[in-house]
Design an enzyme around this catalytic site. Structure first.
Site, mmCIF file in Angstrom:
data_model
loop_
_atom_site.group_PDB
_atom_site.id
_atom_site.type_symbol
_atom_site.label_atom_id
_atom_site.label_comp_id
_atom_site.label_asym_id
_atom_site.label_seq_id
_atom_site.Cartn_x
_atom_site.Cartn_y
_atom_site.Cartn_z
ATOM 1 C CG HIS A 12 -5.251 -30.810 -6.312
ATOM 2 N ND1 HIS A 12 -4.315 -30.347 -4.986
ATOM 3 C CD2 HIS A 12 -5.484 -29.682 -7.150
ATOM 4 C CE1 HIS A 12 -4.232 -28.916 -5.406
ATOM 5 N NE2 HIS A 12 -4.868 -28.564 -6.669
ATOM 6 C CG HIS A 54 1.090 -25.184 -8.203
ATOM 7 N ND1 HIS A 54 1.243 -24.064 -7.342
ATOM 8 C CD2 HIS A 54 -0.256 -24.973 -8.359
ATOM 9 C CE1 HIS A 54 0.327 -23.549 -6.920
ATOM 10 N NE2 HIS A 54 -0.951 -24.154 -7.367
HETATM 11 O O1 G3P Z 1 -7.551 -26.471 -10.246
HETATM 12 C C1 G3P Z 1 -7.855 -26.623 -8.828
HETATM 13 C C2 G3P Z 1 -6.806 -26.047 -7.898
HETATM 14 O O2 G3P Z 1 -5.862 -26.670 -8.379
HETATM 15 C C3 G3P Z 1 -6.505 -24.654 -8.048
HETATM 16 O O3 G3P Z 1 -5.633 -24.145 -7.221
HETATM 17 O O4 G3P Z 1 -3.537 -23.322 -6.177
HETATM 18 O O5 G3P Z 1 -3.679 -25.610 -6.579
HETATM 19 O O6 G3P Z 1 -3.721 -24.250 -8.599
HETATM 20 P P1 G3P Z 1 -4.065 -24.262 -7.249
#
Ligand code: G3P
Length: 277
Positions: A12, A54
């Site tokens: 992630h 992000h």
């Molecule tokens: O794509 C999985 C996850 O990353 C979604 O949540 O908030 O980290 O973009 P976020």
């Protein structure tokens, strides 16, 4: 090709548990730790360059707020700066200053790695895709919802062009919380697999949702997935990739339910869990 395994270990934002998220270093660590793919977030600068970050703003993961050149420009929205401006930012020191997962305090991060974090920059999507391609690896590209900031589908169209230009169509899983972008992908690049991201609200009929978007997989938050939901989606032929799972017991339970992917900040931990099956 996307990995042909029963459960994908998806790093992630790269291995963000142990190094600054959404950097090429984090991606490389994910690869070294045995992840089947990494996940990144795409945003767009004022001058239309796709960058990997992000948040909507630069504040949390760069030193923008401390630089004279960025003074008076709060809240430092990514879309208010050019790529040349973003290139000047340190995208790694924040991790040392905040130790977001407590891994530095725990002694789990190498001193040489820590020293190198201040050299990290915000990658462009092109750089990230080329890195992934050259490593023979795969990536989940999540397009952040910028419809309210940069106009209808502009970011989605540019992202799809970049994926095609870098010859990564077969190695990308595309996802978004903004379903218009998934529909645009279905028009522009129908061969690309799609993941439908959902927040923490229960979805009455996940199968119908995934089917309606011509997607291949459902991407739920970990607290909002049950074995029954997994069964329904898997029986209908869809994948279920769950975010974000950092607990070994939870990884093992979800894998036993038949989920097709686990987004994790700790891909080495996930590797161990999946090896133990
Ligand atoms: O794509 C999985 C996850 O990353 C979604 O949540 O908030 O980290 O973009 P976020």
């Amino acid at each position: 090709m996307l990995p042909n395994v029963s459960t994908m270990n998806i790093a992630h934002r790269g291995a963000q548990g142990v190094c600054p998220e959404n950097t090429l270093l984090a991606a490389g660590m994910g690869l070294a730790y045995g992840a089947h793919m990494w996940e990144l977030d795409v945003s767009m600068t004022k001058d239309g360059v796709l960058v990997v970050i992000h948040d909507d703003t630069l504040e949390r993961t760069t030193n923008a707020a401390q630089l004279p050149a960025f003074a008076g420009r709060a809240p430092w929205r990514v879309c208010d700066f050019t790529y040349d401006e973003l290139k000047t930012l340190d995208a790694g020191s924040w991790y040392v200053q905040t130790d977001p997962f407590g891994q530095i305090a725990a002694g789990a991060v190498d001193d040489d790695d820590i020293a190198s974090y201040k050299e990290l920059r915000i990658p462009t999507l092109r750089e990230a895709l080329e890195f992934t391609r050259d490593a023979g690896w795969c990536v989940n590209v999540e397009i952040k919802d910028h419809a309210h900031l940069i106009g209808h589908n502009v970011i989605a169209e540019a992202t799809l062009d970049c994926i095609r230009d870098t010859d990564m169509v077969e190695s990308v899983l595309l996802s978004s919380f903004q379903y218009r972008y998934l529909e645009q992908a279905g028009i522009m690049l129908p061969e690309i697999p799609l993941g439908v991201l959902v927040y923490d609200e229960p979805v009455a009929d996940p199968v119908a949702l995934v089917r309606s978007l011509k997607a291949q997989a459902y991407h739920p938050w970990r607290k909002n997935v049950t074995e029954e939901v997994v069964d329904r989606l898997r029986d209908a032929g869809f994948g279920v990739n769950v975010y974000t799972v950092n607990d070994a017991a939870e990884m093992a339970e979800l894998a036993s339910w038949g989920v097709t992917g686990l987004f994790t900040d700790f891909p080495l931990l996930c590797w161990g869990v999946l090896q133990g099956e």
